[in-house]
Design a protein around this motif. Structure first.
Motif, PDB file in Angstrom:
ATOM      1  N   ASP A  58      20.549  66.937  66.488  1.00 59.40           N
ATOM      2  CA  ASP A  58      21.774  66.398  65.909  1.00 59.40           C
ATOM      3  C   ASP A  58      21.884  64.950  66.373  1.00 59.40           C
ATOM      4  OD1 ASP A  58      24.254  66.082  64.712  1.00 59.40           O
ATOM      5  OD2 ASP A  58      25.342  67.146  66.294  1.00 59.40           O
ATOM      6  N   ASP A  59      21.374  64.024  65.555  1.00 61.55           N
ATOM      7  CA  ASP A  59      21.292  62.610  65.923  1.00 61.55           C
ATOM      8  C   ASP A  59      22.558  61.889  65.483  1.00 61.55           C
ATOM      9  OD1 ASP A  59      20.693  59.954  66.364  1.00 61.55           O
ATOM     10  OD2 ASP A  59      18.670  60.102  65.555  1.00 61.55           O
ATOM     11  N   HIS A  60      23.231  61.299  66.447  1.00 62.32           N
ATOM     12  CA  HIS A  60      24.482  60.590  66.183  1.00 62.32           C
ATOM     13  C   HIS A  60      24.294  59.078  66.141  1.00 62.32           C
ATOM     14  CE1 HIS A  60      27.465  63.953  66.977  1.00 62.32           C
ATOM     15  NE2 HIS A  60      26.273  64.505  67.112  1.00 62.32           N
ATOM     16  N   GLY A  61      23.067  58.622  66.103  1.00 59.56           N
ATOM     17  CA  GLY A  61      22.835  57.184  66.108  1.00 59.56           C
ATOM     18  C   GLY A  61      22.975  56.612  67.500  1.00 59.56           C
ATOM     19  N   GLY A  62      21.903  56.663  68.262  1.00 59.55           N
ATOM     20  CA  GLY A  62      21.938  56.171  69.634  1.00 59.55           C
ATOM     21  C   GLY A  62      22.207  57.248  70.662  1.00 59.55           C
ATOM     22  N   TRP A  63      22.543  58.445  70.214  1.00 63.88           N
ATOM     23  CA  TRP A  63      22.769  59.591  71.095  1.00 63.88           C
ATOM     24  C   TRP A  63      22.446  60.844  70.290  1.00 63.88           C
ATOM     25  CZ3 TRP A  63      25.292  64.205  71.457  1.00 63.88           C
ATOM     26  CH2 TRP A  63      25.417  64.758  72.732  1.00 63.88           C
ATOM     27  N   ALA A  64      21.762  61.815  70.917  1.00 66.36           N
ATOM     28  CA  ALA A  64      21.385  63.033  70.193  1.00 66.36           C
ATOM     29  C   ALA A  64      21.528  64.262  71.081  1.00 66.36           C
ATOM     30  CB  ALA A  64      19.948  62.937  69.692  1.00 66.36           C
ATOM     31  N   TYR A  65      21.867  65.378  70.429  1.00 67.08           N
ATOM     32  CA  TYR A  65      21.879  66.690  71.086  1.00 67.08           C
ATOM     33  C   TYR A  65      20.736  67.502  70.491  1.00 67.08           C
ATOM     34  CZ  TYR A  65      23.509  70.769  73.551  1.00 67.08           C
ATOM     35  OH  TYR A  65      23.590  71.829  74.425  1.00 67.08           O
ATOM     36  N   HIS A  66      19.891  68.043  71.370  1.00 69.80           N
ATOM     37  CA  HIS A  66      18.726  68.844  70.972  1.00 69.80           C
ATOM     38  C   HIS A  66      19.027  70.313  71.241  1.00 69.80           C
ATOM     39  CE1 HIS A  66      16.142  65.179  70.890  1.00 69.80           C
ATOM     40  NE2 HIS A  66      17.063  64.786  71.755  1.00 69.80           N
ATOM     41  N   THR A  67      19.063  71.116  70.190  1.00 67.58           N
ATOM     42  CA  THR A  67      19.235  72.562  70.334  1.00 67.58           C
ATOM     43  C   THR A  67      17.872  73.202  70.190  1.00 67.58           C
ATOM     44  OG1 THR A  67      21.460  72.476  69.402  1.00 67.58           O
ATOM     45  CG2 THR A  67      20.362  74.624  69.418  1.00 67.58           C
ATOM     46  N   LEU A  68      17.382  73.803  71.268  1.00 68.24           N
ATOM     47  CA  LEU A  68      16.099  74.481  71.243  1.00 68.24           C
ATOM     48  C   LEU A  68      16.360  75.966  71.011  1.00 68.24           C
ATOM     49  CD1 LEU A  68      15.792  71.922  73.271  1.00 68.24           C
ATOM     50  CD2 LEU A  68      13.548  72.922  73.597  1.00 68.24           C
ATOM     51  N   VAL A  69      15.964  76.449  69.844  1.00 72.59           N
ATOM     52  CA  VAL A  69      16.135  77.857  69.505  1.00 72.59           C
ATOM     53  C   VAL A  69      14.923  78.607  70.030  1.00 72.59           C
ATOM     54  CG1 VAL A  69      16.503  79.532  67.666  1.00 72.59           C
ATOM     55  CG2 VAL A  69      17.414  77.206  67.438  1.00 72.59           C
ATOM     56  N   MET A  70      15.193  79.640  70.839  1.00 70.99           N
ATOM     57  CA  MET A  70      14.118  80.399  71.479  1.00 70.99           C
ATOM     58  C   MET A  70      14.362  81.891  71.301  1.00 70.99           C
ATOM     59  SD  MET A  70      12.204  78.169  73.235  1.00 70.99           S
ATOM     60  CE  MET A  70      12.176  76.767  74.317  1.00 70.99           C
ATOM     61  N   ASP A  71      13.290  82.626  71.020  1.00 67.53           N
ATOM     62  CA  ASP A  71      13.371  84.087  71.011  1.00 67.53           C
ATOM     63  C   ASP A  71      13.073  84.599  72.411  1.00 67.53           C
ATOM     64  OD1 ASP A  71      14.033  84.532  68.359  1.00 67.53           O
ATOM     65  OD2 ASP A  71      11.951  84.647  67.702  1.00 67.53           O
ATOM     66  N   VAL A  72      13.889  85.534  72.873  1.00 72.55           N
ATOM     67  CA  VAL A  72      13.690  86.171  74.176  1.00 72.55           C
ATOM     68  C   VAL A  72      12.574  87.198  74.000  1.00 72.55           C
ATOM     69  CG1 VAL A  72      14.776  87.573  75.969  1.00 72.55           C
ATOM     70  CG2 VAL A  72      16.095  85.810  74.787  1.00 72.55           C
ATOM     71  N   THR A  73      11.554  87.143  74.863  1.00 69.64           N
ATOM     72  CA  THR A  73      10.395  88.027  74.711  1.00 69.64           C
ATOM     73  C   THR A  73      10.293  89.098  75.783  1.00 69.64           C
ATOM     74  OG1 THR A  73       8.941  86.510  75.912  1.00 69.64           O
ATOM     75  CG2 THR A  73       9.078  86.229  73.512  1.00 69.64           C
ATOM     76  N   GLU A  74      11.292  89.195  76.648  1.00 71.43           N
ATOM     77  CA  GLU A  74      11.323  90.245  77.669  1.00 71.43           C
ATOM     78  C   GLU A  74      12.781  90.612  77.929  1.00 71.43           C
ATOM     79  OE1 GLU A  74      11.444  87.631  81.786  1.00 71.43           O
ATOM     80  OE2 GLU A  74       9.527  88.416  81.133  1.00 71.43           O
ATOM     81  N   PRO A  75      13.062  91.791  78.463  1.00 71.21           N
ATOM     82  CA  PRO A  75      14.452  92.143  78.757  1.00 71.21           C
ATOM     83  C   PRO A  75      15.093  91.086  79.666  1.00 71.21           C
ATOM     84  CG  PRO A  75      13.029  94.046  79.040  1.00 71.21           C
ATOM     85  CD  PRO A  75      12.124  92.862  78.813  1.00 71.21           C
ATOM     86  N   PHE A  76      16.345  90.774  79.363  1.00 71.12           N
ATOM     87  CA  PHE A  76      17.000  89.681  80.073  1.00 71.12           C
ATOM     88  C   PHE A  76      18.505  89.913  80.111  1.00 71.12           C
ATOM     89  CE2 PHE A  76      19.339  85.652  79.291  1.00 71.12           C
ATOM     90  CZ  PHE A  76      19.211  85.118  80.551  1.00 71.12           C
ATOM     91  N   SER A  77      19.082  89.708  81.282  1.00 68.78           N
ATOM     92  CA  SER A  77      20.530  89.733  81.453  1.00 68.78           C
ATOM     93  C   SER A  77      20.947  88.453  82.158  1.00 68.78           C
ATOM     94  CB  SER A  77      20.963  90.930  82.298  1.00 68.78           C
ATOM     95  OG  SER A  77      20.753  92.116  81.604  1.00 68.78           O
TER      96      SER A  77
END
Length: 149
Positions: free
Chosen positions: A88-107
């Motif tokens: 999400d580039d705001h022009g001089g500043w950006a937020y990066h959302t890294l979408v990841m699938d969980v591949t092992e049980p996790f809490s």
């Protein structure tokens, strides 16, 4: 040495953001649910729901910053498979959302206090939550991109 990741900056549109080097977060997906975190009342946009993340440090990659922030906020990062990165580039500043699938049980567990709660949500549940404004703005496009992949 001063921490160069702290402080507000303004993008080219005049919007105010935390983190002069941008920011990043992990959006974890397990089955058809996504992990969200309710922000503590005492931080910017408190009591809204978003993803674990935060300001990047000088020279830090979005992937490394997102993992560091996740670990600080929700404990050890589980085994993950990268799905995509949404910028999400705001022009001089950006937020990066890294979408990841969980591949092992996790809490997840509560970490540094920036988050008040966490929850696995379906897309319909996410649509009904009070979302952080930045996440609310990107969520529809992010979901469309994921459904198209």
């Amino acid at each position: 040495m001063a921490d160069s990741s702290r402080g507000y900056v303004r993008d080219r549109r005049g919007c105010r953001h935390w983190g002069p080097h941008g920011a990043a977060g992990l959006l974890l997906r397990q089955d058809s649910r996504f992990l969200l975190q309710r922000r503590s009342w005492r931080i910017h946009h408190g009591r809204s729901w978003s993803i674990p993340g935060g300001a990047l440090e000088a020279g830090e990659s979005p992937r490394d910053g997102a993992r560091r922030e996740f670990e600080e906020e929700l404990g050890v990062v589980p085994a993950l498979r990268h799905v995509r990165t949404f910028v999400d580039d705001h022009g001089g500043w950006a937020y990066h959302t890294l979408v990841m699938d969980v591949t092992e049980p996790f809490s997840p567990r509560r970490g540094d206090g920036e988050g008040a709660a966490y929850r696995w949500c379906t897309p319909a549940e996410i649509d009904s939550l009070r979302l952080h404004p930045g996440f609310a703005a990107t969520w529809p496009q992010l979901l469309t991109d994921l459904e198209a992949a």
